[in-house]
Design an enzyme around this catalytic site. Structure first.
Site, PDB file in Angstrom:
ATOM      1  N   SER A  99      -3.822   9.454   0.715  1.00  0.00           N
ATOM      2  CA  SER A  99      -2.845   8.764   1.545  1.00  0.00           C
ATOM      3  C   SER A  99      -2.535   9.610   2.791  1.00  0.00           C
ATOM      4  O   SER A  99      -3.441   9.932   3.562  1.00  0.00           O
ATOM      5  CB  SER A  99      -1.585   8.470   0.721  1.00  0.00           C
ATOM      6  OG  SER A  99      -0.648   7.728   1.448  1.00  0.00           O
TER       7      SER A  99
ATOM      8  N   HIS B 145       1.160   1.270   2.112  1.00  0.00           N
ATOM      9  CA  HIS B 145      -0.163   0.705   1.829  1.00  0.00           C
ATOM     10  C   HIS B 145      -0.106  -0.732   1.321  1.00  0.00           C
ATOM     11  O   HIS B 145      -0.838  -1.118   0.415  1.00  0.00           O
ATOM     12  CB  HIS B 145      -0.925   1.607   0.853  1.00  0.00           C
ATOM     13  CG  HIS B 145      -1.051   3.017   1.335  1.00  0.00           C
ATOM     14  ND1 HIS B 145      -1.746   3.340   2.475  1.00  0.00           N
ATOM     15  CD2 HIS B 145      -0.528   4.174   0.857  1.00  0.00           C
ATOM     16  CE1 HIS B 145      -1.664   4.643   2.669  1.00  0.00           C
ATOM     17  NE2 HIS B 145      -0.921   5.170   1.710  1.00  0.00           N
TER      18      HIS B 145
END
Length: 310
Positions: A91, A200
């Site tokens: 991430s 996300h």
């Protein structure tokens, strides 16, 4: 031995997270000093002293993790550690990987990720979004769960971390409903995560739109070490391609399991976690059981790994 380096994302931060490294490696404070100048406040004081709730605000967490992870990289090299063959970041950790790969200048990266965190924070009202880890249910079943939960709100598979470990993200009601459905389908656990933004998922689309203008004004270079990106599990050398996958990353899934499987296919034997915490090592072992892992979070951890890749 073939060495890869992996960089942690949000959730790895903690007050005092690099104090031990800073006691032995002056490079740590040097990185925080530069970041503090860029940000206009004392980032080291925040990380060293807290409070945790301020550090955990996304707009602060991201530059703090960048400084901590890049400083750990500096300490590794200063101690004589080998340069890895591949890099990846979980991430947000992708930005730390790009800095260490020479694709993104550090001071510019600090400004970029502070804005990224702010845009993410402002994209969703406080309390309106949520994330939850689901254990013990496969990905096809979870995609179906998210579709069924759609009547309650948005729920998407955000972090595809390892077999049987997926993080959902979306509206608070949508994620709650998806968690109920996942349990009904046999999930072992559904664990709500303490996060300030639902990362996300499509709720981050407004952040991605705002982010485009800033990232297009930021200089990128071809990486000196290949970085496997979250969005497409591919390495990119063209700066424009790197910008596009970073913009897409905000609202798309982190394909971590596939990233580690890509490492294994490339012959990686050892993956070192470069940054605070020890979150990624267990995920690596679940994705590629034969791959050795170690953390560089403390001076002792770092010294214990110096023979890898030498």
């Amino acid at each position: 031995m073939k060495l890869a380096m992996i960089f942690p994302g949000q959730g790895a931060q903690s007050v005092g997270m690099v104090d031990a490294l800073a006691g032995e490696f002056p490079q740590v404070r040097a990185r925080f000093d530069v970041a503090s100048q860029v940000l206009g406040f004392d980032l080291w004081a925040l990380v060293h002293e807290g409070p945790a709730e301020v550090l955990n605000a996304t707009s602060n967490t991201q530059p703090a993790l960048l400084a901590a992870s890049v400083a750990t990289w500096d300490a590794w090299l200063a101690a004589g550690g080998a340069r890895p063959s591949l890099l990846a970041g979980h991430s947000f950790g992708e930005y730390s990987a790009l800095v260490c790969a020479g694709a993104l200048e550090y001071a510019g990266a600090v400004a970029l990720v502070a804005a990224r965190g702010r845009f993410m924070q402002e994209a969703v009202a406080p309390g309106a979004g949520a994330m939850a880890a689901v254990l013990g249910l496969d990905l096809p079943a979870l995609h179906e769960v998210c579709r069924e939960a759609g009547a309650a709100g948005i729920a998407q598979c955000a972090n595809l971390n390892a077999p049987g470990q997926v993080v959902l993200s979306g509206d608070t009601a949508g994620v709650a409903r998806a968690g109920e459905l996942a349990k009904a389908r046999g999930a072992k656990k559904v664990i709500p995560l303490s996060v300030s933004v639902p990362a996300h998922c499509q709720l981050m689309a407004p952040a991605a739109t705002r982010y485009r203008t800033m990232i297009e004004a930021t200089r990128f270079s071809p990486p000196q070490i290949p970085v496997i990106h979250n969005v497409d599990v591919s390495a990119h050398s063209d700066p424009d391609e790197i910008r596009e996958v970073l913009i897409a990353q905000l609202a798309h899934s982190v394909r971590w399991q596939e990233t580690i499987e890509r490492f294994a296919a490339e012959g990686v034997t050892h993956a070192l976690e470069c940054g605070p915490g020890k979150v990624l090592g267990p995920l690596v072992k679940r994705c590629a059981p034969g791959m050795a892992t170690a953390s560089l979070a403390t001076p002792d951890d770092l010294r214990a790994s110096l023979t890898i890749g030498a």
